[in-house]
Write a protein that holds these residues in place. Structure first.
Motif, PDB file in Angstrom:
ATOM      1  N   VAL A 102       3.624 -26.965   3.380  1.00  0.00           N
ATOM      2  CA  VAL A 102       4.816 -27.318   2.616  1.00  0.00           C
ATOM      3  C   VAL A 102       5.970 -27.337   3.614  1.00  0.00           C
ATOM      4  CG1 VAL A 102       6.359 -26.691   0.736  1.00  0.00           C
ATOM      5  CG2 VAL A 102       3.909 -26.244   0.522  1.00  0.00           C
ATOM      6  N   GLU A 103       6.648 -28.484   3.755  1.00  0.00           N
ATOM      7  CA  GLU A 103       7.661 -28.575   4.789  1.00  0.00           C
ATOM      8  C   GLU A 103       8.735 -29.610   4.469  1.00  0.00           C
ATOM      9  OE1 GLU A 103       5.995 -29.893   8.479  1.00  0.00           O
ATOM     10  OE2 GLU A 103       4.896 -31.548   7.567  1.00  0.00           O
ATOM     11  N   HIS A 104       9.864 -29.430   5.155  1.00  0.00           N
ATOM     12  CA  HIS A 104      10.946 -30.408   5.112  1.00  0.00           C
ATOM     13  C   HIS A 104      11.096 -30.980   6.508  1.00  0.00           C
ATOM     14  CE1 HIS A 104      14.663 -32.299   3.734  1.00  0.00           C
ATOM     15  NE2 HIS A 104      15.184 -31.966   4.902  1.00  0.00           N
ATOM     16  N   THR A 105      11.031 -32.292   6.622  1.00  0.00           N
ATOM     17  CA  THR A 105      11.070 -32.928   7.943  1.00  0.00           C
ATOM     18  C   THR A 105      12.376 -33.668   8.213  1.00  0.00           C
ATOM     19  OG1 THR A 105      10.032 -34.943   7.080  1.00  0.00           O
ATOM     20  CG2 THR A 105       8.564 -33.220   7.908  1.00  0.00           C
ATOM     21  N   GLY A 106      13.195 -33.875   7.201  1.00  0.00           N
ATOM     22  CA  GLY A 106      14.418 -34.648   7.369  1.00  0.00           C
ATOM     23  C   GLY A 106      15.572 -33.818   7.893  1.00  0.00           C
ATOM     24  N   THR A 107      16.707 -34.481   8.080  1.00  0.00           N
ATOM     25  CA  THR A 107      17.912 -33.805   8.577  1.00  0.00           C
ATOM     26  C   THR A 107      18.903 -33.508   7.461  1.00  0.00           C
ATOM     27  OG1 THR A 107      18.901 -35.957   9.067  1.00  0.00           O
ATOM     28  CG2 THR A 107      17.681 -34.863  10.845  1.00  0.00           C
ATOM     29  N   ALA A 108      18.650 -34.014   6.263  1.00  0.00           N
ATOM     30  CA  ALA A 108      19.537 -33.765   5.119  1.00  0.00           C
ATOM     31  C   ALA A 108      19.261 -32.361   4.567  1.00  0.00           C
ATOM     32  CB  ALA A 108      19.313 -34.839   4.056  1.00  0.00           C
ATOM     33  N   ALA A 109      19.751 -32.102   3.349  1.00  0.00           N
ATOM     34  CA  ALA A 109      19.552 -30.794   2.738  1.00  0.00           C
ATOM     35  C   ALA A 109      18.068 -30.440   2.680  1.00  0.00           C
ATOM     36  CB  ALA A 109      20.142 -30.799   1.327  1.00  0.00           C
ATOM     37  N   LYS A 110      17.769 -29.166   2.896  1.00  0.00           N
ATOM     38  CA  LYS A 110      16.386 -28.731   2.939  1.00  0.00           C
ATOM     39  C   LYS A 110      15.704 -28.877   1.583  1.00  0.00           C
ATOM     40  CE  LYS A 110      17.083 -25.351   6.647  1.00  0.00           C
ATOM     41  NZ  LYS A 110      16.971 -23.930   7.031  1.00  0.00           N
ATOM     42  N   SER A 111      14.396 -29.031   1.619  1.00  0.00           N
ATOM     43  CA  SER A 111      13.615 -29.088   0.391  1.00  0.00           C
ATOM     44  C   SER A 111      13.641 -27.723  -0.291  1.00  0.00           C
ATOM     45  CB  SER A 111      12.175 -29.493   0.706  1.00  0.00           C
ATOM     46  OG  SER A 111      12.129 -30.779   1.279  1.00  0.00           O
ATOM     47  N   TYR A 112      13.373 -27.737  -1.598  1.00  0.00           N
ATOM     48  CA  TYR A 112      13.489 -26.519  -2.399  1.00  0.00           C
ATOM     49  C   TYR A 112      12.212 -26.325  -3.213  1.00  0.00           C
ATOM     50  CZ  TYR A 112      15.172 -23.272  -5.989  1.00  0.00           C
ATOM     51  OH  TYR A 112      15.331 -22.214  -6.835  1.00  0.00           O
ATOM     52  N   VAL A 113      11.762 -25.070  -3.274  1.00  0.00           N
ATOM     53  CA  VAL A 113      10.621 -24.717  -4.109  1.00  0.00           C
ATOM     54  C   VAL A 113      10.999 -23.488  -4.926  1.00  0.00           C
ATOM     55  CG1 VAL A 113       8.227 -23.943  -4.191  1.00  0.00           C
ATOM     56  CG2 VAL A 113       8.923 -25.655  -2.498  1.00  0.00           C
ATOM     57  N   ALA A 115       9.511 -20.879  -7.761  1.00  0.00           N
ATOM     58  CA  ALA A 115       8.199 -20.495  -8.279  1.00  0.00           C
ATOM     59  C   ALA A 115       8.185 -19.028  -8.664  1.00  0.00           C
ATOM     60  CB  ALA A 115       7.123 -20.767  -7.240  1.00  0.00           C
ATOM     61  N   ASN A 116       7.374 -18.726  -9.643  1.00  0.00           N
ATOM     62  CA  ASN A 116       7.075 -17.331  -9.926  1.00  0.00           C
ATOM     63  C   ASN A 116       6.174 -16.802  -8.811  1.00  0.00           C
ATOM     64  OD1 ASN A 116       6.893 -14.875 -11.303  1.00  0.00           O
ATOM     65  ND2 ASN A 116       5.032 -15.522 -12.354  1.00  0.00           N
ATOM     66  N   THR A 117       5.050 -17.504  -8.586  1.00  0.00           N
ATOM     67  CA  THR A 117       4.172 -17.239  -7.442  1.00  0.00           C
ATOM     68  C   THR A 117       4.074 -18.503  -6.606  1.00  0.00           C
ATOM     69  OG1 THR A 117       2.875 -15.595  -8.654  1.00  0.00           O
ATOM     70  CG2 THR A 117       1.849 -16.594  -6.710  1.00  0.00           C
ATOM     71  N   PHE A 118       4.413 -18.406  -5.343  1.00  0.00           N
ATOM     72  CA  PHE A 118       4.374 -19.538  -4.413  1.00  0.00           C
ATOM     73  C   PHE A 118       3.268 -19.249  -3.403  1.00  0.00           C
ATOM     74  CE2 PHE A 118       6.884 -21.840  -0.824  1.00  0.00           C
ATOM     75  CZ  PHE A 118       6.034 -22.937  -0.937  1.00  0.00           C
ATOM     76  N   SER A 119       2.187 -20.050  -3.441  1.00  0.00           N
ATOM     77  CA  SER A 119       1.007 -19.794  -2.611  1.00  0.00           C
ATOM     78  C   SER A 119       0.608 -21.041  -1.840  1.00  0.00           C
ATOM     79  CB  SER A 119      -0.163 -19.320  -3.483  1.00  0.00           C
ATOM     80  OG  SER A 119      -1.336 -19.151  -2.721  1.00  0.00           O
ATOM     81  N   VAL A 120       0.412 -20.877  -0.540  1.00  0.00           N
ATOM     82  CA  VAL A 120      -0.065 -21.961   0.334  1.00  0.00           C
ATOM     83  C   VAL A 120      -1.304 -21.430   1.053  1.00  0.00           C
ATOM     84  CG1 VAL A 120       0.486 -23.528   2.224  1.00  0.00           C
ATOM     85  CG2 VAL A 120       2.284 -22.824   0.621  1.00  0.00           C
ATOM     86  N   ALA A 160       0.939 -23.381   6.404  1.00  0.00           N
ATOM     87  CA  ALA A 160       2.300 -23.239   6.938  1.00  0.00           C
ATOM     88  C   ALA A 160       3.341 -23.619   5.905  1.00  0.00           C
ATOM     89  CB  ALA A 160       2.466 -24.106   8.191  1.00  0.00           C
ATOM     90  N   VAL A 161       4.503 -22.960   5.999  1.00  0.00           N
ATOM     91  CA  VAL A 161       5.708 -23.305   5.232  1.00  0.00           C
ATOM     92  C   VAL A 161       6.828 -23.443   6.247  1.00  0.00           C
ATOM     93  CG1 VAL A 161       7.357 -22.570   3.487  1.00  0.00           C
ATOM     94  CG2 VAL A 161       4.928 -22.076   3.177  1.00  0.00           C
ATOM     95  N   ARG A 162       7.471 -24.617   6.284  1.00  0.00           N
ATOM     96  CA  ARG A 162       8.471 -24.883   7.316  1.00  0.00           C
ATOM     97  C   ARG A 162       9.751 -25.460   6.712  1.00  0.00           C
ATOM     98  NH1 ARG A 162       4.088 -28.064   9.622  1.00  0.00           N
ATOM     99  NH2 ARG A 162       2.803 -26.816  11.037  1.00  0.00           N
ATOM    100  N   ASN A 163      10.878 -24.865   7.084  1.00  0.00           N
ATOM    101  CA  ASN A 163      12.191 -25.424   6.770  1.00  0.00           C
ATOM    102  C   ASN A 163      12.393 -25.639   5.268  1.00  0.00           C
ATOM    103  OD1 ASN A 163      14.667 -26.174   7.828  1.00  0.00           O
ATOM    104  ND2 ASN A 163      14.126 -28.343   7.989  1.00  0.00           N
ATOM    105  N   ILE A 164      12.032 -24.641   4.487  1.00  0.00           N
ATOM    106  CA  ILE A 164      12.083 -24.720   3.027  1.00  0.00           C
ATOM    107  C   ILE A 164      13.020 -23.640   2.477  1.00  0.00           C
ATOM    108  CG2 ILE A 164      10.723 -24.443   0.904  1.00  0.00           C
ATOM    109  CD1 ILE A 164      10.111 -27.004   2.281  1.00  0.00           C
TER     110      ILE A 164
END
Length: 199
Positions: A102-113, A115-120, A160-164
């Protein structure tokens, strides 16, 4: 998720009143990748405010699973009066890459998640079982038998979780990899006067 199963059986026999040679080679390969990804996305951003707080979020699960098994049986047998040679080679290779990201690759505002439970989770289980047998028998002379078994497991498993930006009650990021190899070699040579076995 992905499941791959490969089974191979190769056998040959050679016989002669003077000299006989029996040989074979089996090569099996499993390659590729399995991935699960959420990229540059917003998940459940308005759910909490609409439903009355972070506890109202749904669970978010991103999971990639890969299972691969290769089984090979290779055999050669030679029988002759004077000279016999039996040789067998079995080669098995598994190269699989597994990823959950789960990742954000752009230069704008970061992606958002939210969740009650966030699992990767990324999980891979790979196994190879191989048996190679080469046998030779002669009445009078020399017999040579040899078996070679080769197994190789390679690849990667990552989570992995990146830039979130995340609002979650619990977060789990797990990568699990299990690999097993079982190899067997048999070589037998039988002669009334001289014999040799190589395994």
């Amino acid at each position: 998720s992905a499941t791959h199963t490969l089974r191979s059986i190769v056998a040959n026999i050679a016989a002669s009143t003077k000299g006989a040679v029996a040989a074979n080679v089996n090569v099996s390969t499993v390659g590729g990748s399995t991935s699960a990804a959420v990229t540059d996305s917003t998940v459940n951003k308005d759910a909490a405010s609409a439903a009355g707080g972070a506890g109202a979020y749904e669970n978010v699960l991103v999971r990639a699973a890969d299972y691969a098994n290769a089984t090979g049986l290779t055999g050669s047998a030679a029988g002759a009066a004077n000279v016999g040679v039996g040789a067998a080679v079995d080669v098995n290779k598994i190269t699989r890459n597994t990823s959950a990201v789960v990742e954000h690759t752009g230069t704008a505002a970061k992606s958002y998640v939210g969740a009650n439970t966030f699992s990767v989770t990324a999980e891979s289980k790979h196994g190879i079982s191989s048996l190679a047998t080469g046998d030779a028998g002669v009445i009078e002379g020399a017999g040579l038998g040899g078996g070679i078994s080769v197994a190789k497991l390679s690849g990667s498993t990552k989570a992995a979780v990146r830039n979130i930006v995340s609002d979650a009650h619990s977060v789990a990021v797990d990568a699990n990899h299990l690999a097993r190899i079982n190899n067997g070699n048999i070589g037998a040579g039988l002669s009334f006067y001289a014999g040799a076995g190589v395994g």
